[in-house]
Motif scaffolding. Structure first.
Motif: not given
Length: 155
Positions: A92-103, A116-121
Motif C-alpha cells: 500500500c506504500e503510503n496509502l494505509g495498511d493492506p487489508l483483505a476482506y472475505y465474505v 477483496l484487497t484494499t488499502c482502506v478500511e
C-alpha cells in the motif's frame, strides 16, 4: 521501587497481549463459527458443532467485521453470511495498511469469496440481495458489492 514498577508494567503488558489472543465463537442459525488461534495463524471453522466442521478461512489475524445471521439478514441476502478482514499481503506504500476482506456464506453450502484487497478500511451494510463494502458511505472512495450469485463487483 523503580524495578518493581517496571516489572508490574511488563506484567500488565504481557497480560494484555495474552488476553488479545483467544479463540472466538459465533452462532449463525444452526451453524457454529469458530476462530481458533494456532500461533502464528488463526483458523476459522464452520459447522453444526466442533466435531463436524469445515475450515473456511485462515490468516494471521481474522476479525469478523459483520455477522449477518439473523432473520432480517437472511431475508435481505437470501442466506446467512459473515464479513471478515485479515491483514493483506499486498503493498500500500503510503496509502494505509493492506487489508483483505472475505465474505463467508453460511448456508447449506459453505463458501468463501475473496480476497477483496484494499488499502482502506471499508464499512459494511446490506441492500436487497447484496452486501455493500465502501470506504465512505456518505462520499467518494472505494465501493464494492457482494452477492451470493455474483461474488464481488465494483471498485
Amino acid at each position: 521501587m523503580r524495578a518493581a514498577r517496571l516489572l508490574a508494567g511488563l506484567g500488565l503488558l504481557a497480560g494484555a497481549a495474552v488476553a488479545e489472543v483467544r479463540d472466538e465463537e459465533f452462532v449463525a442459525g444452526d451453524l457454529l463459527v469458530q476462530i481458533e488461534v494456532i500461533d502464528p495463524v488463526e483458523i476459522m471453522w464452520a459447522g453444526p458443532n466442533q466435531f463436524e466442521r469445515i475450515q473456511v478461512l485462515s490468516a494471521a489475524d481474522i476479525e469478523v467485521v459483520d455477522l449477518l445471521a439473523d432473520d432480517e439478514a437472511v431475508q435481505m441476502l437470501g442466506t446467512r453470511a459473515l464479513v471478515a478482514v485479515v491483514p493483506g499481503t499486498h503493498s500500500c506504500e503510503n496509502l494505509g495498511d493492506p487489508l483483505a476482506y472475505y465474505v463467508v456464506t453460511l448456508g447449506e453450502e459453505l463458501a468463501t469469496d475473496g480476497p477483496l484487497t484494499t488499502c482502506v478500511e471499508l464499512t459494511v451494510s446490506t441492500t436487497p440481495g447484496q452486501i455493500v463494502l465502501e470506504e465512505d458511505p456518505m462520499g467518494d472512495g472505494e465501493h464494492w458489492t457482494w452477492s451470493a450469485r455474483g461474488g464481488f463487483a465494483g471498485g
